[in-house]
Scaffold this motif. Structure first.
Motif, PDB file in Angstrom:
ATOM      1  N   UNK A 110      -4.643 -16.847 -31.509  1.00 39.51           N
ATOM      2  CA  UNK A 110      -5.324 -17.004 -32.799  1.00 39.51           C
ATOM      3  C   UNK A 110      -5.085 -18.370 -33.411  1.00 39.51           C
ATOM      4  N   UNK A 111      -5.026 -19.385 -32.577  1.00 38.94           N
ATOM      5  CA  UNK A 111      -4.888 -20.734 -33.092  1.00 38.94           C
ATOM      6  C   UNK A 111      -6.240 -21.243 -33.555  1.00 38.94           C
ATOM      7  N   UNK A 112      -6.251 -22.163 -34.506  1.00 34.05           N
ATOM      8  CA  UNK A 112      -7.490 -22.776 -34.938  1.00 34.05           C
ATOM      9  C   UNK A 112      -8.088 -23.535 -33.766  1.00 34.05           C
ATOM     10  N   UNK A 113      -9.340 -23.230 -33.445  1.00 36.08           N
ATOM     11  CA  UNK A 113      -9.993 -23.932 -32.337  1.00 36.08           C
ATOM     12  C   UNK A 113      -9.591 -23.420 -30.975  1.00 36.08           C
ATOM     13  N   UNK A 114      -9.021 -22.206 -30.876  1.00 36.44           N
ATOM     14  CA  UNK A 114      -8.614 -21.679 -29.570  1.00 36.44           C
ATOM     15  C   UNK A 114      -9.822 -21.523 -28.657  1.00 36.44           C
ATOM     16  N   UNK A 115      -9.588 -21.613 -27.342  1.00 35.88           N
ATOM     17  CA  UNK A 115     -10.675 -21.548 -26.364  1.00 35.88           C
ATOM     18  C   UNK A 115     -11.378 -20.202 -26.408  1.00 35.88           C
ATOM     19  N   UNK A 116     -12.719 -20.239 -26.413  1.00 37.29           N
ATOM     20  CA  UNK A 116     -13.515 -19.018 -26.355  1.00 37.29           C
ATOM     21  C   UNK A 116     -13.500 -18.468 -24.932  1.00 37.29           C
ATOM     22  N   UNK A 117     -13.615 -19.360 -23.953  1.00 40.50           N
ATOM     23  CA  UNK A 117     -13.577 -18.958 -22.547  1.00 40.50           C
ATOM     24  C   UNK A 117     -12.963 -20.069 -21.717  1.00 40.50           C
ATOM     25  N   UNK A 118     -12.367 -19.671 -20.588  1.00 36.75           N
ATOM     26  CA  UNK A 118     -11.705 -20.626 -19.688  1.00 36.75           C
ATOM     27  C   UNK A 118     -12.121 -20.296 -18.263  1.00 36.75           C
ATOM     28  N   UNK A 119     -12.538 -21.315 -17.494  1.00 36.32           N
ATOM     29  CA  UNK A 119     -12.921 -21.121 -16.098  1.00 36.32           C
ATOM     30  C   UNK A 119     -12.169 -22.134 -15.227  1.00 36.32           C
ATOM     31  N   UNK A 120     -11.525 -21.633 -14.181  1.00 34.18           N
ATOM     32  CA  UNK A 120     -10.894 -22.527 -13.211  1.00 34.18           C
ATOM     33  C   UNK A 120     -11.946 -22.992 -12.212  1.00 34.18           C
ATOM     34  N   UNK A 121     -11.948 -24.273 -11.905  1.00 33.29           N
ATOM     35  CA  UNK A 121     -12.890 -24.837 -10.944  1.00 33.29           C
ATOM     36  C   UNK A 121     -12.139 -25.725  -9.972  1.00 33.29           C
ATOM     37  N   UNK A 122     -12.851 -26.194  -8.959  1.00 29.44           N
ATOM     38  CA  UNK A 122     -12.305 -27.150  -7.991  1.00 29.44           C
ATOM     39  C   UNK A 122     -11.015 -26.654  -7.361  1.00 29.44           C
ATOM     40  N   UNK A 123     -11.048 -25.422  -6.852  1.00 36.29           N
ATOM     41  CA  UNK A 123      -9.868 -24.884  -6.185  1.00 36.29           C
ATOM     42  C   UNK A 123      -8.658 -24.792  -7.081  1.00 36.29           C
ATOM     43  N   UNK A 124      -8.890 -24.436  -8.354  1.00 31.49           N
ATOM     44  CA  UNK A 124      -7.810 -24.260  -9.331  1.00 31.49           C
ATOM     45  C   UNK A 124      -7.153 -25.578  -9.722  1.00 31.49           C
ATOM     46  N   UNK A 125      -7.801 -26.707  -9.435  1.00 36.99           N
ATOM     47  CA  UNK A 125      -7.238 -28.012  -9.790  1.00 36.99           C
ATOM     48  C   UNK A 125      -7.831 -28.580 -11.071  1.00 36.99           C
TER      49      UNK A 125
END
Length: 452
Positions: free
Chosen positions: A365-380
């Motif tokens: 619940x931080x101000x500006x917290x990420x709505x969604x997160x996606x790992x790409x490029x082999x988790x790099x």
């Protein structure tokens, strides 16, 4: 935030690695002393050996003062009992349980309050949904959506005959005739954040961000045509195959499942009356060819062995199957997998972990917290979606006047429903959606973290 992870297997181990690296206070619970000791040697975590369903063990892990418990053991019943017991000991506790048995789905939905569940995750079902999305767009090796579907981040491979081969990114607009952003390139297993002078080479995997309409224009100008998948062969009859077959049959796609175990094959035949179930070894060429490998639109390898999946996928690619998707249990060998012709890679474990991590970041619940997160490029690398608000720094300031941290790229801005690939003159305002891509070891919890 204090987090307990019950079950130090594939999912638990991956969560431990990622969350401990981000500085969370982690306590592990597992019955296997060897597994516990291995994690203690590798990560800065606490650990308790024992049965995670017992009040004494949970109390030793300090569940009364914990913010979140994640139950990821191999048994659904243990995960449910663990969450129910822990929530009874700490009513303010958030709980996440990994539930894989499809028979429990409806019951858990109706009894989620009784079990004290905040969230359930099903790696196999998530993998099936991801594979179905890839089958709809055969040209993309990976496809993630943001901003309520307005923005997409896709992975493409620069093939031998591609018009992108030996092209610098400065020349890209002249070829694709629309505005897109190559936010990362994976070459020989290593990820780079390219500039305009970067020259694409055969075998590169490029990660492109653009509004959905622009991607359609890009594919057309690259001479790439998406063919609708009508017939799919699934190798392996596990849970992913079951979920995927259900989804594909609803889409009107013809499905054939090749399963070696006779008992499981008969079970699938009863569960999936509209799919063709073949009892046989999918690694045998005669079986694949007798089932029309050369005539199918796509082949998905879903056995329990990465090596077997890779071998079958390589053979299918060599036979000219238009689309091949390979399930893997480990992404740590991404540099090796990149050099092999195995099509798109899907890792249920990683999809599950990404969902959990997204929940954790939102929970802060931080101000500006990420709505969604996606790992790409082999988790790099990571692609994150943020919503700018009144506390976000530099609102209304052109990007050319803002300094961001190294390895951070603002890839897309959506303002009042209109999406743009940003230039130096672009800016974001309160209420805008901002897509950020990070490479390297930089950790971003909220939008303000991207700035120097």
């Amino acid at each position: 935030m204090k987090i307990i992870i019950a079950g130090d297997g594939k999912v638990g181990g991956t969560l431990t690695r990622k969350l401990s690296a981000e500085g969370y206070d982690i306590t592990l619970i597992d019955t296997d002393a060897k597994v516990i000791n291995a994690s203690l040697e590798r990560y800065d975590v606490m650990a308790v050996q024992g049965n995670c369903t017992l009040m004494a063990v949970l109390s030793e892990a300090d569940v009364e003062h914990t913010d979140l418990l994640i139950a990821t053991t191999s048994a659904d019943e243990i995960n449910l009992l663990c969450c129910m017991t822990a929530h009874n000991m700490n009513p303010n506790l958030h709980t996440i349980a990994r539930i894989r048995n499809p028979e429990y789905s409806e019951q858990i939905y109706h009894m989620r309050d009784a079990f004290g569940l905040s969230l359930t995750v099903n790696p196999e079902k998530q993998a099936a949904v991801e594979i179905e999305r890839l089958l709809k767009y055969p040209v993309f090796l990976q496809r993630d959506t943001f901003a309520k579907g307005r923005v997409e981040l896709v992975e493409l491979r620069v093939s031998d005959g591609s018009v992108l081969r030996d092209v610098s990114l400065n020349e890209l607009y002249g070829i694709v005739k629309c505005k897109v952003l190559v936010c990362a390139v994976r070459r020989n297993g290593k990820v780079e954040a390219p500039d305009g002078n970067f020259v694409l080479k055969e075998g590169d995997r490029i990660y492109v961000t653009a509004p959905s309409d622009n991607l359609t224009i890009m594919l057309k100008n690259l001479g790439i045509i998406n063919h609708k998948v009508k017939r799919v062969i699934l190798c392996g009859g596990g849970k992913v195959s079951y979920y995927l077959a259900q989804i594909l049959r609803k889409d009107g796609v013809s499905v054939e499942i090749i399963e070696q175990d006779e008992v499981r094959a008969r079970e699938l035949a009863e569960l999936l009356p509209n799919a063709d179930i073949i009892c046989g070894d999918a690694s045998r060429r005669t079986i694949l060819e007798s089932q029309g490998l050369l005539e199918c639109d796509a082949l998905v390898t879903l056995t329990g062995m990465d090596e077997l999946n890779i071998i079958i996928s390589m053979y299918a690619k060599n036979c000219g199957v238009p689309q091949v998707i390979t399930k893997v249990g480990h992404t740590e060998r991404s540099s090796i997998q990149d050099s092999l012709q195995v099509g798109s890679l899907v890792c249920p474990k990683e999809l599950c972990c990404n969902t959990i991590i997204g929940y954790i970041r939102a929970l802060e619940a931080q101000t500006g917290a990420a709505i969604s997160v996606h790992n790409i490029a082999g988790d790099q690398a990571e692609a994150m979606e943020f919503l700018a608000d009144e506390n976000t720094r530099y609102c209304g300031i052109p990007l050319k006047n803002i300094k961001t941290k190294k390895s951070v790229l603002i890839a897309c801005i959506t303002h009042k429903g209109k999406t743009e690939i940003p230039s130096g003159e672009s800016y974001f305002e309160n209420g805008d959606t901002v897509i950020v891509v990070t490479t390297g070891d930089v950790v971003i919890h909220q939008l303000n973290d991207i700035f120097q």
